[in-house]
Scaffold this active site. Structure first.
Site, PDB file in Angstrom:
ATOM      1  N   GLY A   1       0.819  -1.210   0.000  1.00 40.05           N
ATOM      2  CA  GLY A   1       0.000   0.000   0.000  1.00 40.05           C
ATOM      3  C   GLY A   1       0.849   1.254   0.000  1.00 40.05           C
ATOM      4  O   GLY A   1       1.210   1.778   1.057  1.00 40.05           O
TER       5      GLY A   1
ATOM      6  N   HIS B   1      -0.389  -0.262   9.944  1.00 45.95           N
ATOM      7  CA  HIS B   1      -0.966   1.085  10.061  1.00 45.95           C
ATOM      8  C   HIS B   1      -2.475   1.029  10.255  1.00 45.95           C
ATOM      9  O   HIS B   1      -3.115   0.046   9.897  1.00 45.95           O
ATOM     10  CB  HIS B   1      -0.621   1.923   8.819  1.00 45.95           C
ATOM     11  CG  HIS B   1      -0.774   3.388   9.071  1.00 45.95           C
ATOM     12  ND1 HIS B   1      -1.430   4.239   8.213  1.00 45.95           N
ATOM     13  CD2 HIS B   1      -0.356   4.142  10.126  1.00 45.95           C
ATOM     14  CE1 HIS B   1      -1.398   5.463   8.734  1.00 45.95           C
ATOM     15  NE2 HIS B   1      -0.754   5.436   9.879  1.00 45.95           N
ATOM     16  N   ASP B   2      -3.004   2.101  10.813  1.00 49.03           N
ATOM     17  CA  ASP B   2      -4.453   2.268  11.031  1.00 49.03           C
ATOM     18  C   ASP B   2      -5.015   1.243  12.001  1.00 49.03           C
ATOM     19  O   ASP B   2      -6.115   0.713  11.811  1.00 49.03           O
ATOM     20  CB  ASP B   2      -5.205   2.264   9.685  1.00 49.03           C
ATOM     21  CG  ASP B   2      -4.704   3.370   8.767  1.00 49.03           C
ATOM     22  OD1 ASP B   2      -4.791   4.540   9.161  1.00 49.03           O
ATOM     23  OD2 ASP B   2      -4.181   3.056   7.687  1.00 49.03           O
TER      24      ASP B   2
ATOM     25  N   ARG C   1      -5.934 -11.200   4.178  1.00 50.03           N
ATOM     26  CA  ARG C   1      -5.126 -11.825   3.118  1.00 50.03           C
ATOM     27  C   ARG C   1      -3.691 -11.308   3.159  1.00 50.03           C
ATOM     28  O   ARG C   1      -2.739 -12.053   2.945  1.00 50.03           O
ATOM     29  CB  ARG C   1      -5.728 -11.521   1.740  1.00 50.03           C
ATOM     30  CG  ARG C   1      -6.672 -12.594   1.229  1.00 50.03           C
ATOM     31  CD  ARG C   1      -7.033 -12.357  -0.221  1.00 50.03           C
ATOM     32  NE  ARG C   1      -7.034 -10.918  -0.542  1.00 50.03           N
ATOM     33  CZ  ARG C   1      -7.699 -10.368  -1.539  1.00 50.03           C
ATOM     34  NH1 ARG C   1      -8.417 -11.113  -2.357  1.00 50.03           N
ATOM     35  NH2 ARG C   1      -7.649  -9.080  -1.767  1.00 50.03           N
TER      36      ARG C   1
ATOM     37  N   HIS D   1      -8.068  -1.991   3.583  1.00 46.00           N
ATOM     38  CA  HIS D   1      -8.437  -2.058   4.998  1.00 46.00           C
ATOM     39  C   HIS D   1      -9.753  -2.800   5.235  1.00 46.00           C
ATOM     40  O   HIS D   1     -10.241  -2.845   6.356  1.00 46.00           O
ATOM     41  CB  HIS D   1      -8.500  -0.650   5.601  1.00 46.00           C
ATOM     42  CG  HIS D   1      -7.141  -0.020   5.772  1.00 46.00           C
ATOM     43  ND1 HIS D   1      -5.976  -0.625   5.344  1.00 46.00           N
ATOM     44  CD2 HIS D   1      -6.764   1.162   6.329  1.00 46.00           C
ATOM     45  CE1 HIS D   1      -4.948   0.167   5.636  1.00 46.00           C
ATOM     46  NE2 HIS D   1      -5.397   1.255   6.219  1.00 46.00           N
TER      47      HIS D   1
ATOM     48  N   ASP E   1       1.822  -2.007  -4.789  1.00 46.45           N
ATOM     49  CA  ASP E   1       0.479  -1.407  -4.894  1.00 46.45           C
ATOM     50  C   ASP E   1      -0.022  -1.670  -6.306  1.00 46.45           C
ATOM     51  O   ASP E   1       0.760  -1.614  -7.261  1.00 46.45           O
ATOM     52  CB  ASP E   1       0.582   0.114  -4.638  1.00 46.45           C
ATOM     53  CG  ASP E   1      -0.750   0.732  -4.232  1.00 46.45           C
ATOM     54  OD1 ASP E   1      -1.736   0.544  -4.969  1.00 46.45           O
ATOM     55  OD2 ASP E   1      -0.788   1.416  -3.190  1.00 46.45           O
TER      56      ASP E   1
ATOM     57  N   GLY F   1      -6.184   2.086  -6.128  1.00 48.24           N
ATOM     58  CA  GLY F   1      -6.891   2.541  -4.940  1.00 48.24           C
ATOM     59  C   GLY F   1      -7.637   1.417  -4.242  1.00 48.24           C
ATOM     60  O   GLY F   1      -8.036   0.435  -4.869  1.00 48.24           O
TER      61      GLY F   1
HETATM   62  N1  SAH Z   1       0.891   4.110   2.703  1.00 49.59           N
HETATM   63  C1  SAH Z   1       0.148   5.142   1.964  1.00 49.59           C
HETATM   64  C2  SAH Z   1      -1.352   4.938   1.965  1.00 49.59           C
HETATM   65  C3  SAH Z   1      -1.806   3.626   1.375  1.00 49.59           C
HETATM   66  S1  SAH Z   1      -3.535   3.672   0.952  1.00 49.59           S
HETATM   67  C4  SAH Z   1       0.501   6.531   2.480  1.00 49.59           C
HETATM   68  O1  SAH Z   1       1.409   6.681   3.300  1.00 49.59           O
HETATM   69  O2  SAH Z   1      -0.124   7.498   2.066  1.00 49.59           O
HETATM   70  C5  SAH Z   1      -3.802   1.971   0.543  1.00 49.59           C
HETATM   71  C6  SAH Z   1      -3.213   1.550  -0.791  1.00 49.59           C
HETATM   72  O3  SAH Z   1      -3.349   0.132  -0.863  1.00 49.59           O
HETATM   73  C7  SAH Z   1      -3.921   2.111  -2.036  1.00 49.59           C
HETATM   74  O4  SAH Z   1      -3.008   2.847  -2.809  1.00 49.59           O
HETATM   75  C8  SAH Z   1      -4.425   0.868  -2.787  1.00 49.59           C
HETATM   76  O5  SAH Z   1      -4.278   0.941  -4.202  1.00 49.59           O
HETATM   77  C9  SAH Z   1      -3.545  -0.236  -2.223  1.00 49.59           C
HETATM   78  N2  SAH Z   1      -4.172  -1.556  -2.275  1.00 49.59           N
HETATM   79  C10 SAH Z   1      -5.364  -1.914  -1.740  1.00 49.59           C
HETATM   80  N3  SAH Z   1      -5.617  -3.220  -1.968  1.00 49.59           N
HETATM   81  C11 SAH Z   1      -4.563  -3.702  -2.676  1.00 49.59           C
HETATM   82  C12 SAH Z   1      -4.232  -4.980  -3.226  1.00 49.59           C
HETATM   83  N4  SAH Z   1      -5.049  -6.038  -3.092  1.00 49.59           N
HETATM   84  N5  SAH Z   1      -3.068  -5.120  -3.897  1.00 49.59           N
HETATM   85  C13 SAH Z   1      -2.225  -4.061  -4.049  1.00 49.59           C
HETATM   86  N6  SAH Z   1      -2.476  -2.830  -3.538  1.00 49.59           N
HETATM   87  C14 SAH Z   1      -3.623  -2.647  -2.864  1.00 49.59           C
HETATM   88 MG    MG Z   2      -2.766   3.998   6.486  1.00 53.79          MG
END
Ligand code: SAH
Ligand code: MG
Length: 208
Positions: free
Chosen positions: A44, A167-168, A149, A142, A69, A73
């Site tokens: 992410g 995170h979160d 997974r 999230h 990523d 999104g």
């Molecule tokens: N770490 C970042 C925020 C991540 S937001 C920061 O510091 O700002 C969550 C990200 O996870 C998104 O960009 C989304 O595209 C990615 N994401 C969500 N599900 C995913 C998946 N199954 N495989 C790859 N990327 C994923």
């Molecule tokens: Mg986060």
């Protein structure tokens, strides 16, 4: 941390609060020393905000960050959801595309040699991954299924002595969604990880 690089992280689009980014950087420095020669992996990256803190730690620790990523999104970034940013939609595709922003951020920070973008679905990459990780940072989807997974697919790759960052993590449901908290609990209950640090919603856990 180089103040110019930190300023680029703070100015980048994304969701990482600066004091949690600083804790991520410190975790990266720690992990690179604890498990020399092993890389970091972030699930992410979005527009590369957290990747700058981790990438700077990777550079200084003599390793690399794999920044994973699909750049389309998460569910919560789609139109109609709370965290949607309409100007990130690629009009030719009709979907979000954060990869150009990610590349700009890492280029500006001078971290392109130390941060390797991996563009794809997290479970597809995890299924073929074989390299032990000094540090794993989970900040992808999230929702319940994506978060669990990511836990299942990635935590087995954390090296002994390495760090798992999540995170979160919100112990109080009033503060945010449950799945990151649930996987944090799973990590502690597994007996393989123990908590070392909590900053905001960031948790840093040590493997064994
Ligand atoms: N770490 C970042 C925020 C991540 S937001 C920061 O510091 O700002 C969550 C990200 O996870 C998104 O960009 C989304 O595209 C990615 N994401 C969500 N599900 C995913 C998946 N199954 N495989 C790859 N990327 C994923
Ligand atoms: Mg986060």
């Amino acid at each position: 941390m180089d103040p110019t690089v930190r300023a680029i992280a703070v100015a980048a689009r994304g969701f990482m609060p600066p004091e949690e980014g600083d804790a991520l950087y410190a975790a990266g420095r720690d992990a690179a020393a604890a498990v020399p020669g092993s890389p970091f992996l972030e699930v992410g990256s979005y527009c590369g905000r957290s990747s700058v803190w981790l990438g700077a730690a990777a550079r200084e620790g003599g390793t690399v960050l794999f920044a994973l990523d699909h750049h389309r999104g998460s569910e919560e970034n789609q139109p109609g959801w709370e965290w949607h940013e309409p100007d990130l939609v690629d009009p030719a595709v009709g979907r979000i595309d954060t990869l150009p922003w990610f590349r700009r951020t890492l280029h500006e920070a001078g971290l392109e040699p130390h941060v390797v973008a991996v563009v794809g679905e997290s479970p597809a990459v995890a299924a073929h991954w074989a390299t032990p990780l000094a540090l794993l940072f989970i900040d992808g989807g999230h929702g319940r299924e994506p978060a669990h997974r990511d836990y299942d697919g990635w935590t087995p790759h954390v090296a002994d002595g390495g760090l798992l960052c999540i995170h979160d993590v919100f112990p109080d449901p009033a503060d945010g969604g449950r799945p990151p908290y649930e996987i944090y609990c799973r990590a502690l209950e597994s007996g393989r990880f123990r908590e070392e640090r909590a900053v905001g919603s960031l948790r840093v856990l040590r493997c064994r």
